[in-house]
Design a protein around this motif. Structure first.
Motif, PDB file in Angstrom:
ATOM      1  N   LYS A  38     -66.152  -0.588  -5.268  1.00 33.50           N
ATOM      2  CA  LYS A  38     -65.883  -1.550  -6.340  1.00 33.50           C
ATOM      3  C   LYS A  38     -66.921  -2.660  -6.258  1.00 33.50           C
ATOM      4  O   LYS A  38     -66.745  -3.646  -5.533  1.00 33.50           O
ATOM      5  CB  LYS A  38     -64.468  -2.126  -6.203  1.00 33.50           C
ATOM      6  N   PRO A  39     -68.021  -2.511  -6.975  1.00 30.68           N
ATOM      7  CA  PRO A  39     -69.107  -3.499  -6.857  1.00 30.68           C
ATOM      8  C   PRO A  39     -68.729  -4.892  -7.348  1.00 30.68           C
ATOM      9  O   PRO A  39     -69.335  -5.875  -6.950  1.00 30.68           O
ATOM     10  CB  PRO A  39     -70.227  -2.895  -7.718  1.00 30.68           C
ATOM     11  N   ASN A  40     -67.720  -4.995  -8.211  1.00 35.15           N
ATOM     12  CA  ASN A  40     -67.325  -6.296  -8.748  1.00 35.15           C
ATOM     13  C   ASN A  40     -66.298  -7.016  -7.891  1.00 35.15           C
ATOM     14  O   ASN A  40     -65.763  -8.046  -8.308  1.00 35.15           O
ATOM     15  CB  ASN A  40     -66.775  -6.123 -10.166  1.00 35.15           C
ATOM     16  N   SER A  41     -66.003  -6.475  -6.729  1.00 36.36           N
ATOM     17  CA  SER A  41     -65.017  -7.106  -5.859  1.00 36.36           C
ATOM     18  C   SER A  41     -65.551  -8.438  -5.335  1.00 36.36           C
ATOM     19  O   SER A  41     -66.658  -8.492  -4.776  1.00 36.36           O
ATOM     20  CB  SER A  41     -64.672  -6.178  -4.692  1.00 36.36           C
ATOM     21  N   PRO A  42     -64.802  -9.550  -5.504  1.00 35.95           N
ATOM     22  CA  PRO A  42     -65.311 -10.858  -5.065  1.00 35.95           C
ATOM     23  C   PRO A  42     -65.440 -10.986  -3.558  1.00 35.95           C
ATOM     24  O   PRO A  42     -66.282 -11.716  -3.056  1.00 35.95           O
ATOM     25  CB  PRO A  42     -64.284 -11.845  -5.621  1.00 35.95           C
ATOM     26  N   ASP A  43     -64.604 -10.296  -2.808  1.00 40.33           N
ATOM     27  CA  ASP A  43     -64.672 -10.336  -1.352  1.00 40.33           C
ATOM     28  C   ASP A  43     -64.170  -9.009  -0.805  1.00 40.33           C
ATOM     29  O   ASP A  43     -63.749  -8.125  -1.544  1.00 40.33           O
ATOM     30  CB  ASP A  43     -63.849 -11.499  -0.795  1.00 40.33           C
ATOM     31  N   ASP A  44     -64.246  -8.855   0.502  1.00 38.74           N
ATOM     32  CA  ASP A  44     -63.778  -7.628   1.144  1.00 38.74           C
ATOM     33  C   ASP A  44     -62.255  -7.577   1.063  1.00 38.74           C
ATOM     34  O   ASP A  44     -61.566  -8.419   1.642  1.00 38.74           O
ATOM     35  CB  ASP A  44     -64.229  -7.575   2.606  1.00 38.74           C
ATOM     36  N   THR A  45     -61.749  -6.599   0.358  1.00 40.19           N
ATOM     37  CA  THR A  45     -60.303  -6.485   0.153  1.00 40.19           C
ATOM     38  C   THR A  45     -59.772  -5.231   0.822  1.00 40.19           C
ATOM     39  O   THR A  45     -60.501  -4.253   1.041  1.00 40.19           O
ATOM     40  CB  THR A  45     -59.955  -6.450  -1.345  1.00 40.19           C
ATOM     41  N   LEU A  46     -58.500  -5.287   1.121  1.00 36.83           N
ATOM     42  CA  LEU A  46     -57.783  -4.149   1.705  1.00 36.83           C
ATOM     43  C   LEU A  46     -56.491  -3.983   0.924  1.00 36.83           C
ATOM     44  O   LEU A  46     -55.651  -4.892   0.900  1.00 36.83           O
ATOM     45  CB  LEU A  46     -57.485  -4.389   3.183  1.00 36.83           C
ATOM     46  N   THR A  47     -56.332  -2.844   0.292  1.00 34.28           N
ATOM     47  CA  THR A  47     -55.125  -2.549  -0.481  1.00 34.28           C
ATOM     48  C   THR A  47     -54.238  -1.609   0.316  1.00 34.28           C
ATOM     49  O   THR A  47     -54.716  -0.596   0.841  1.00 34.28           O
ATOM     50  CB  THR A  47     -55.486  -1.911  -1.836  1.00 34.28           C
ATOM     51  N   ILE A  48     -52.967  -1.942   0.400  1.00 32.25           N
ATOM     52  CA  ILE A  48     -51.997  -1.143   1.143  1.00 32.25           C
ATOM     53  C   ILE A  48     -51.124  -0.381   0.157  1.00 32.25           C
ATOM     54  O   ILE A  48     -50.548  -0.976  -0.760  1.00 32.25           O
ATOM     55  CB  ILE A  48     -51.116  -2.031   2.049  1.00 32.25           C
ATOM     56  N   TYR A  49     -51.036   0.918   0.333  1.00 30.22           N
ATOM     57  CA  TYR A  49     -50.151   1.775  -0.448  1.00 30.22           C
ATOM     58  C   TYR A  49     -49.100   2.333   0.507  1.00 30.22           C
ATOM     59  O   TYR A  49     -49.449   2.997   1.493  1.00 30.22           O
ATOM     60  CB  TYR A  49     -50.918   2.915  -1.120  1.00 30.22           C
ATOM     61  N   ALA A  50     -47.832   2.073   0.197  1.00 31.14           N
ATOM     62  CA  ALA A  50     -46.760   2.439   1.133  1.00 31.14           C
ATOM     63  C   ALA A  50     -45.712   3.355   0.535  1.00 31.14           C
ATOM     64  O   ALA A  50     -44.973   4.008   1.278  1.00 31.14           O
ATOM     65  CB  ALA A  50     -46.071   1.177   1.663  1.00 31.14           C
ATOM     66  N   GLU A  51     -45.588   3.424  -0.797  1.00 30.82           N
ATOM     67  CA  GLU A  51     -44.499   4.177  -1.417  1.00 30.82           C
ATOM     68  C   GLU A  51     -44.700   5.676  -1.216  1.00 30.82           C
ATOM     69  O   GLU A  51     -45.785   6.213  -1.480  1.00 30.82           O
ATOM     70  CB  GLU A  51     -44.422   3.867  -2.917  1.00 30.82           C
ATOM     71  N   ALA A  52     -43.633   6.336  -0.774  1.00 32.67           N
ATOM     72  CA  ALA A  52     -43.658   7.787  -0.583  1.00 32.67           C
ATOM     73  C   ALA A  52     -42.775   8.444  -1.638  1.00 32.67           C
ATOM     74  O   ALA A  52     -42.335   7.804  -2.596  1.00 32.67           O
ATOM     75  CB  ALA A  52     -43.195   8.146   0.835  1.00 32.67           C
ATOM     76  N   SER A  53     -42.517   9.729  -1.472  1.00 30.36           N
ATOM     77  CA  SER A  53     -41.737  10.462  -2.455  1.00 30.36           C
ATOM     78  C   SER A  53     -40.291   9.993  -2.467  1.00 30.36           C
ATOM     79  O   SER A  53     -39.728   9.606  -1.438  1.00 30.36           O
ATOM     80  CB  SER A  53     -41.801  11.966  -2.160  1.00 30.36           C
ATOM     81  N   ASN A  54     -39.698   9.985  -3.668  1.00 32.82           N
ATOM     82  CA  ASN A  54     -38.295   9.628  -3.873  1.00 32.82           C
ATOM     83  C   ASN A  54     -37.960   8.227  -3.377  1.00 32.82           C
ATOM     84  O   ASN A  54     -36.862   7.959  -2.885  1.00 32.82           O
ATOM     85  CB  ASN A  54     -37.371  10.648  -3.195  1.00 32.82           C
TER      86      ASN A  54
END
Length: 527
Positions: free
Chosen positions: A192-208
């Motif tokens: 993501k070249p337009n990112s203003p700073d170093d970001t970390l996105t957390i994805y936690a949702e699983a099935s159901n």
């Protein structure tokens, strides 16, 4: 031609670190749908009937045995990549995992085995991880690997030379296992070249709607923010960020908080408007994703085996800059190392914190003890309304009753008849749920119709649902039913069934029957 160059290159680097390496072949996703799959155990992966073996993937697995462990527990690192066309971001994620894997192969404090799964995502990230987990927990002995080998032309001289080279490095196709999985981390890098700073996105949702233990998210969030300086965030419902009415509500709460603090400095319930908007967008996204029942990444496959797992997606600034890449690899590697150290020190699996929660940010959440109160208040009026309707039957004259008293025996008979009137309502509810089961099973048979479009499928589904309701109505001779119109988007419904989502069963067996019962109550004749 079977191109295993990427897999062989990764396996060679794993082997050079002293890891036990093997390849795992798996077939692509199947379009078959079984209506009762949700109630069964995880699919063992047995292929029935004809199957197109040209669609398959090859995972590469490396295992480091812990010098201080007994082989009973393991930590899993996953890096999905497309072996057919790997891009720079995927290569960077493999680089992060390799740097951590290289460090862990030399440390002496490791008490849990380390598994690095380089998942071939050309047939889907979730499919690759799920296929490996099925083989890990429930091995199936079939001839798929040998059939793919023969169909790919591995009898050539070049293939035999490469196989000999792999044998010298102890790289085999025999499936290797470690201990019980304590936790799993899916590592991804987004360009993501337009990112203003170093970001970390957390994805936690699983099935159901399943969620990992909150402690795992807290560990990642704390180390990323306070140790490595990443800007951590979770997924948001972007449409709410530009909502005008939400902005008005946020400004009102911010103003109310300022007024309250001016009256009493100890009253600090107000929050900035921007934080309120972002928290609401995050909460809405968490609610929507959990209700939909579809996992937000390959980590969702681990929750089906009661393994806590999340996906961490890095978005560094200036990824093409060489100096920035080196700095990013160092910071990301230290973060992953810190998480592994934290899990490595556990004497037992995560269990102290919450499993049922809604995220409002990476460091804030709404626990089950809070949002269940609102759910209870929402459900509480239903039995009260039912009791009121039941008590009102005698007043509106829905059921015939005697006005004159003939004898004491007649009064006793009438009282007994009234006491069993709840069976009429129970029978009606049972019939509606039977209809819901029939509606839930219909798509399985509609899918067998060749060359059917989503529009034709939804029309057939609606017509057959109405016919089933009419048949049950005639059989039960119930009173007060009106025409029912069932309309849902077929494509959305297919996605729920494809992921075996519990939301699909809820809609078919709970939501639709309650919908019809609600219409029955609303249009009930009152005299």
């Amino acid at each position: 031609m079977w191109n295993r160059e990427c897999q062989r290159l990764i396996a060679r680097y794993m082997s050079d670190l002293g890891a036990e390496v093997n390849h795992h072949s798996f077939q692509g996703p199947s379009n078959s749908f079984h209506p009762l799959h949700f109630f069964s155990s995880p699919d063992p992966g047995v292929v029935h009937g004809k199957f197109n073996y040209s669609i398959y993937g090859i995972n590469t697995i490396g295992v480091i045995r812990a010098p201080r462990g007994d082989g009973k527990e393991a930590i899993v690192l996953v890096t999905p990549y497309n072996s057919a066309k790997i891009d720079g971001a995927e290569a960077m994620s493999i680089g992060v995992a390799y740097s951590v894997f290289s460090l862990l192969s030399r440390v002496s404090w490791l008490a849990k085995d380390i598994i690095w799964l380089a998942a071939d995502s050309q047939v889907g990230e979730y499919t690759a991880v799920d296929a490996w987990l099925r083989e890990y927990h429930a091995p199936v002995f079939n001839e798929f690997r040998y059939m793919t080998d023969e169909s790919s032309g591995r009898n050539s001289l070049f293939s035999r030379i490469v196989e000999k080279h792999d044998a010298e490095r102890k790289i085999t196709d025999d499936f290797r296992r470690a201990g019980t999985m304590a936790a799993a981390l899916v590592i991804k890098v987004a360009d993501k070249p337009n990112s203003p700073d170093d970001t970390l996105t957390i994805y936690a949702e699983a099935s159901n709607g399943q969620m990992p233990n909150l402690d795992l998210i807290n560990v990642v969030n704390y180390l990323a923010v306070h140790k490595q300086g990443f800007h951590v965030k979770v997924d948001k419902l972007l449409s709410l960020l530009d909502s005008k009415w939400l902005r008005l509500v946020a400004d009102f709460y911010e103003f109310a908080g300022k007024v309250a603090r001016s009256l009493n400095p100890q009253w600090r319930f107000g929050i900035p408007a921007l934080d309120y908007i972002e928290g609401t967008a995050t909460l809405a996204s968490s609610l929507y994703t959990q209700a939909l029942g579809i996992p937000t990444g390959p980590h969702g496959a681990f929750r089906d085996y009661q393994v806590d797992a999340i996906t961490v997606e890095f978005a560094p600034r200036f990824l093409k800059n060489k100096a920035r890449r080196t700095e990013f690899l160092t910071r990301a590697g230290r973060l992953i190392e810190g998480v592994i150290r934290s899990v490595n020190n556990l004497l037992e699996k995560f269990h102290q914190s919450f499993f049922l929660y809604l995220l409002t940010s990476s460091g804030k959440f709404v626990s089950v003890g809070v949002y269940m109160i609102a759910f209870g208040l929402l459900v509480a009026p239903l039995p009260v309304a039912a009791a009121s309707l039941h008590a009102g039957y005698d007043k509106i004259g829905v059921y015939p009753r005697r006005i004159e008293k003939v004898s004491s025996s007649a009064d006793e008979h009438e009282h007994t008849q009234k006491s069993w009137r709840w069976l009429y309502a129970a029978r009606q509810v049972c019939i509606m749920h039977m209809w819901g089961v029939a509606v839930s099973l219909l798509p399985y048979f509609i899918d067998q119709i060749p060359h059917s479009t989503p529009l034709i499928s939804i029309i057939i589904w609606a017509l057959l649902s109405g016919v089933c309701l009419l048949v049950l109505y005639l059989v039960s001779s119930s009173e007060g039913f009106r025409e029912v119109n069932v309309s849902h988007f077929w494509t959305w419904l297919e996605s729920l069934r494809a992921w075996n989502s519990a939301t699909y069963l809820y809609i078919g067996m709970v939501h639709l029957p309650c919908w019809v019962l609600c219409l029955h109550i609303l249009f009930h004749p009152c005299y």
